[in-house]
Design a protein around this motif. Sequence first.
Motif, PDB file in Angstrom:
ATOM      1  N   ALA A 171      -3.240   6.727   6.485  1.00 31.97           N
ATOM      2  CA  ALA A 171      -4.469   6.345   6.628  1.00 31.97           C
ATOM      3  C   ALA A 171      -4.958   6.862   7.833  1.00 31.97           C
ATOM      4  O   ALA A 171      -6.267   7.367   7.791  1.00 31.97           O
ATOM      5  N   ALA A 172      -4.416   7.254   8.864  1.00 33.36           N
ATOM      6  CA  ALA A 172      -4.843   8.021  10.015  1.00 33.36           C
ATOM      7  C   ALA A 172      -5.263   9.344   9.523  1.00 33.36           C
ATOM      8  O   ALA A 172      -6.231  10.064   9.974  1.00 33.36           O
ATOM      9  N   GLU A 173      -4.247   9.959   8.787  1.00 35.63           N
ATOM     10  CA  GLU A 173      -4.671  11.363   8.423  1.00 35.63           C
ATOM     11  C   GLU A 173      -5.721  11.627   7.301  1.00 35.63           C
ATOM     12  O   GLU A 173      -6.470  12.657   7.303  1.00 35.63           O
ATOM     13  N   ARG A 174      -6.032  10.662   6.503  1.00 34.37           N
ATOM     14  CA  ARG A 174      -7.115  10.585   5.658  1.00 34.37           C
ATOM     15  C   ARG A 174      -8.388   9.995   6.243  1.00 34.37           C
ATOM     16  O   ARG A 174      -9.489   9.998   5.776  1.00 34.37           O
ATOM     17  N   SER A 175      -8.205   9.584   7.773  1.00 35.82           N
ATOM     18  CA  SER A 175      -9.655   8.939   8.290  1.00 35.82           C
ATOM     19  C   SER A 175      -9.714   9.591   9.793  1.00 35.82           C
ATOM     20  O   SER A 175     -10.446  10.846   9.494  1.00 35.82           O
ATOM     21  N   VAL A 176      -9.265   8.937  10.931  1.00 33.74           N
ATOM     22  CA  VAL A 176      -9.700   9.653  12.073  1.00 33.74           C
ATOM     23  C   VAL A 176      -9.195  11.082  12.319  1.00 33.74           C
ATOM     24  O   VAL A 176      -9.714  11.848  13.145  1.00 33.74           O
ATOM     25  N   LEU A 177      -7.723  11.312  11.679  1.00 31.46           N
ATOM     26  CA  LEU A 177      -7.245  12.933  12.076  1.00 31.46           C
ATOM     27  C   LEU A 177      -7.645  13.792  10.832  1.00 31.46           C
ATOM     28  O   LEU A 177      -7.113  15.028  10.943  1.00 31.46           O
TER      29      LEU A 177
ATOM     30  N   TYR B 202     -10.444   5.394  17.582  1.00 31.13           N
ATOM     31  CA  TYR B 202      -9.024   5.994  17.654  1.00 31.13           C
ATOM     32  C   TYR B 202      -8.052   5.024  18.579  1.00 31.13           C
ATOM     33  O   TYR B 202      -6.902   4.915  18.249  1.00 31.13           O
ATOM     34  N   ASN B 203      -8.882   3.952  19.141  1.00 36.20           N
ATOM     35  CA  ASN B 203      -8.052   2.739  19.831  1.00 36.20           C
ATOM     36  C   ASN B 203      -7.211   2.076  18.896  1.00 36.20           C
ATOM     37  O   ASN B 203      -6.370   1.581  19.212  1.00 36.20           O
ATOM     38  N   ILE B 204      -8.207   1.841  17.815  1.00 39.11           N
ATOM     39  CA  ILE B 204      -7.659   0.865  16.929  1.00 39.11           C
ATOM     40  C   ILE B 204      -6.438   1.463  15.985  1.00 39.11           C
ATOM     41  O   ILE B 204      -5.364   0.750  15.932  1.00 39.11           O
ATOM     42  N   PHE B 205      -6.271   2.821  15.936  1.00 39.55           N
ATOM     43  CA  PHE B 205      -5.418   3.515  15.216  1.00 39.55           C
ATOM     44  C   PHE B 205      -4.249   3.483  16.222  1.00 39.55           C
ATOM     45  O   PHE B 205      -3.224   3.298  16.033  1.00 39.55           O
ATOM     46  N   ALA B 206      -4.549   3.778  17.347  1.00 44.14           N
ATOM     47  CA  ALA B 206      -3.613   4.064  18.451  1.00 44.14           C
ATOM     48  C   ALA B 206      -2.606   2.665  18.716  1.00 44.14           C
ATOM     49  O   ALA B 206      -1.354   2.867  18.615  1.00 44.14           O
ATOM     50  N   MET B 207      -3.155   1.724  18.614  1.00 44.63           N
ATOM     51  CA  MET B 207      -2.472   0.421  18.846  1.00 44.63           C
ATOM     52  C   MET B 207      -1.829  -0.180  17.619  1.00 44.63           C
ATOM     53  O   MET B 207      -0.443  -0.228  17.689  1.00 44.63           O
ATOM     54  N   ALA B 208      -2.359   0.266  16.380  1.00 45.47           N
ATOM     55  CA  ALA B 208      -1.513   0.098  14.965  1.00 45.47           C
ATOM     56  C   ALA B 208      -0.332   0.824  14.940  1.00 45.47           C
ATOM     57  O   ALA B 208       0.951   0.691  14.802  1.00 45.47           O
TER      58      ALA B 208
ATOM     59  N   THR C 214       2.954   9.264  14.763  1.00 49.74           N
ATOM     60  CA  THR C 214       1.568   9.944  14.686  1.00 49.74           C
ATOM     61  C   THR C 214       0.666   9.328  15.941  1.00 49.74           C
ATOM     62  O   THR C 214      -0.607   9.866  16.204  1.00 49.74           O
ATOM     63  N   ALA C 215       1.115   8.290  16.373  1.00 56.50           N
ATOM     64  CA  ALA C 215       0.446   7.739  17.648  1.00 56.50           C
ATOM     65  C   ALA C 215       0.104   8.522  18.693  1.00 56.50           C
ATOM     66  O   ALA C 215      -0.894   8.836  19.405  1.00 56.50           O
ATOM     67  N   SER C 216       1.325   9.721  18.927  1.00 56.00           N
ATOM     68  CA  SER C 216       0.842  10.661  19.961  1.00 56.00           C
ATOM     69  C   SER C 216      -0.331  11.549  19.607  1.00 56.00           C
ATOM     70  O   SER C 216      -1.090  11.877  20.548  1.00 56.00           O
ATOM     71  N   ASN C 217      -0.582  11.838  18.418  1.00 56.91           N
ATOM     72  CA  ASN C 217      -1.786  12.727  17.979  1.00 56.91           C
ATOM     73  C   ASN C 217      -2.989  12.003  18.337  1.00 56.91           C
ATOM     74  O   ASN C 217      -3.903  12.356  18.700  1.00 56.91           O
ATOM     75  N   VAL C 218      -3.122  10.559  17.951  1.00 48.86           N
ATOM     76  CA  VAL C 218      -4.190   9.705  18.434  1.00 48.86           C
ATOM     77  C   VAL C 218      -4.407   9.786  19.759  1.00 48.86           C
ATOM     78  O   VAL C 218      -5.281   9.980  20.537  1.00 48.86           O
TER      79      VAL C 218
END
Length: 326
Positions: free
Chosen positions: A258-264, A278-284, A292-296
């Motif tokens: 989801a991150a790779e198809r969205s914010v990343l 990005y904060n939403i994805f960072a927490m999830a 993948t959290a490290s990328n965010v």
Amino acid sequence: MFGKLFGRGGDGPGADSYALPTPRRKNGTYVLRALGDTRVLAVEEAAGTGDWDAVKAALTAFDLGHDHQVLGRLAVLDGVQDWIVRAVEEDKEHRAVALLISGARHVNWGWEARTSARAVDVTREQWQVFHERLNVAEQHLFEAAELRPDWITPWRHLLTSARGMSLGTAVAETRRDAALRRDPLDLEVHLEWLSQLQPRWGGEPGEALEFARAAFAKAPDGHRLGCVVAMAYVEEWVESDDSSCLQQPRIRTELRQAAERSVLHHAYERRLGWQGDYNIFAMALSLAGSSTASNVFRELEGAYTEWPWAYMSEPQKAYARLRKAF
């Protein structure tokens, strides 16, 4: 003077030339102020002094009827309720904008009176104030929507007030549909509906995640609607008694995808307030134990937004701890 009050400025709301200087970091992090934008800061400062003319002038760069982010900053600003109703009554030319601000503020002001306590712990007096403020919000938001039928932001806040007033599924669905007719991919409306589907509000377990998946499946690559999947998992964590409930390979895989198809994704547009996505994805991703959290976190460069970390005790410390861990 107010020619742009109902339309976006030509430079785009996320232009780097309006970026606020990054404040001094604490533990490598800092609270994102005014969406990181000098123009939003001007709106907040004008609203803080109760100067309606200055607020209108500062709003010329934004379209509150479609900009959830800037309206959200006014909705949570204490003191706005003290002068905005007067603007509603006196400024006929900009009545719709004043109604919208007042409605959004009264929704948040109502929840401030109710507090985040469990329903059984809310006093009778708190319930009374809560409903009084939400009644004002409903009146003002509906009138704003009637004056400007193209606007989506009134409907987003009407979803919140419907939930608070327990108006029922049929009413909530009608308001959701009204919003999505105006923008079928609007993230904030989807997030409001995600809240509506939580078990604590009468939803069935798994219903919110199913909704999130279906919604994101309809979005193009690079769309911020991927955040609804991340937030669905955060909400599952909130509802669960098991703090490690997200630490499963299939969940990590779904969140990474989801991150790779969205914010990343290279097509993702960093518009005003992108740090919130990005904060939403960072927490999830952190809760799922995904690398993948490290990328965010790297892209955020320490920028912290209260939501959704407010679900944790000592939110900013939790953000800093997890950022360091990844």
